[in-house]
Design a protein around this motif. Structure first.
Motif, short mmCIF file in Angstrom:
data_model
loop_
_atom_site.label_atom_id
_atom_site.label_comp_id
_atom_site.label_asym_id
_atom_site.label_seq_id
_atom_site.Cartn_x
_atom_site.Cartn_y
_atom_site.Cartn_z
N SER A 30 40.38 22.44 19.07
CA SER A 30 39.10 22.97 19.55
C SER A 30 38.95 24.40 19.06
O SER A 30 39.93 25.09 18.79
CB SER A 30 39.05 22.94 21.08
N GLY A 31 37.70 24.84 18.96
CA GLY A 31 37.49 26.21 18.53
C GLY A 31 36.10 26.38 17.96
O GLY A 31 35.22 25.55 18.18
N TRP A 83 33.89 27.57 14.33
CA TRP A 83 34.10 27.63 12.89
C TRP A 83 33.32 28.77 12.22
O TRP A 83 32.95 28.71 11.07
CB TRP A 83 33.80 26.28 12.23
N GLU A 112 37.57 20.13 11.44
CA GLU A 112 36.63 19.24 12.14
C GLU A 112 37.16 17.80 12.26
O GLU A 112 36.78 17.09 13.16
CB GLU A 112 35.28 19.22 11.42
N ASP A 140 42.37 28.06 21.38
CA ASP A 140 41.23 27.73 20.52
C ASP A 140 41.46 28.37 19.14
O ASP A 140 42.04 29.46 19.04
CB ASP A 140 39.93 28.31 21.09
N ARG A 164 48.27 23.94 16.20
CA ARG A 164 46.97 23.50 15.68
C ARG A 164 46.70 24.10 14.30
O ARG A 164 46.17 23.43 13.42
CB ARG A 164 45.86 23.91 16.65
N GLN A 204 41.46 15.66 15.85
CA GLN A 204 41.02 15.28 17.20
C GLN A 204 41.27 16.38 18.24
O GLN A 204 40.41 16.71 19.02
CB GLN A 204 41.78 14.03 17.66
N ASN A 205 42.50 16.89 18.23
CA ASN A 205 42.89 17.76 19.36
C ASN A 205 42.77 19.25 19.03
O ASN A 205 43.46 20.07 19.60
CB ASN A 205 44.32 17.43 19.78
#
Ligand code: HPA
Length: 240
Positions: free
Chosen positions: A145-146, A148, A139, A94, A228, A142-143
């Motif tokens: 996650s986490g 903000w 944001e 994440d 990411r 697509q892939n």
């Protein structure tokens, strides 16, 4: 021009093109940096643990690093950090774009103001506008996650924390734990450099899971999160 400071697992920025390495001399020491391009945009990459990586978090020459970036006339600094989770809902890989820091470090060379009576404002240690742009980019992906926002608890290291220390950090309001956000963020502010961070989780904080935290597992966990982070940097450069 953007500067990216790379941390654990991010000693090389392999996606950069036309890389030139050089040593920048500052009043605090010499700093190795690379200048290269990503998506046609120039950027500076500074591996904070050195090249090859050898400086532990408490031995990093944070003042020289920030001064080198000032000398290179960079406009913004993006600090990438591998961290442990404190908030148990966070998973490995994440991303977190923290908005606050609690400093638990000691004995580090932590200011440029040794003799001059100055107190900089650090109410919001991360640059608000720069953070907002990074969040917008994250944001869209697509892939990725986490969360903000979040509080980065910066511990002294190099050892990892005890389970009780992680509980204390949680009770203090920390979201993640790492060893390098301070004094880096404060020094950037002292030099008026807009500074933001992207952290990626490489392990659950001590005591959150039953197993001990092994370096081998941390190393295995680096790649997805870092991939990411590089996607967010790419999206930011494309949008700027
Ligand atoms: N604690 C402190 N720093 C870290 C950790 C951790 O669990 N994982 C990666 N950096």
């Amino acid at each position: 021009m953007l500067a990216v400071i790379g941390g654990t697992g991010f000693a090389e920025f392999s996606q950069l093109e036309n890389i030139t390495g050089s040593v920048v001399s500052t009043g605090y020491g010499d700093v190795y940096v690379e200048q290269g391009e990503l998506h046609g945009q120039k950027l500076v990459f500074l591996p904070r643990h050195g090249h090859p990586p050898r400086f532990l978090p408490h031995r990093i020459n944070y003042r020289a690093n920030i001064d080198a970036l000032v000398k290179l006339n960079v406009q913004r600094v993006l600090a990438v950090t591998a961290v442990g989770s404190v908030d148990p809902s966070l998973q490995v890989a994440d991303l977190v774009i923290p908005d606050q820091i609690i400093d638990y470090t000691y004995g580090r060379e932590h200011t440029f103001y040794e003799d001059e009576l100055t107190h900089i404002d650090l109410t919001y240690p991360y640059d608000t506008e720069f953070r907002a742009e990074l969040i917008h980019c994250a944001e869209q992906l697509q892939n990725v996650s986490g969360v903000w926002n979040g509080v980065y608890g910066c511990t002294q290291g190099p050892r990892l924390e005890t389970a009780a220390e992680i509980k204390r950090l949680y009770n203090d309001g920390c979201t993640i734990v790492g060893m390098t956000a301070m004094p880096e963020a404060a020094l950037a502010r002292e030099r008026d450099l807009p500074y933001a961070g992207i952290s990626f989780i490489v392990n659950a904080g001590a005591g959150i899971e039953d197993e001990p935290i092994e370096m081998d597992v941390i190393k295995e966990n680096l790649d997805v999160g870092l991939g990411r982070v590089v996607q967010v940097i790419g999206a930011y450069l494309k949008s700027s």
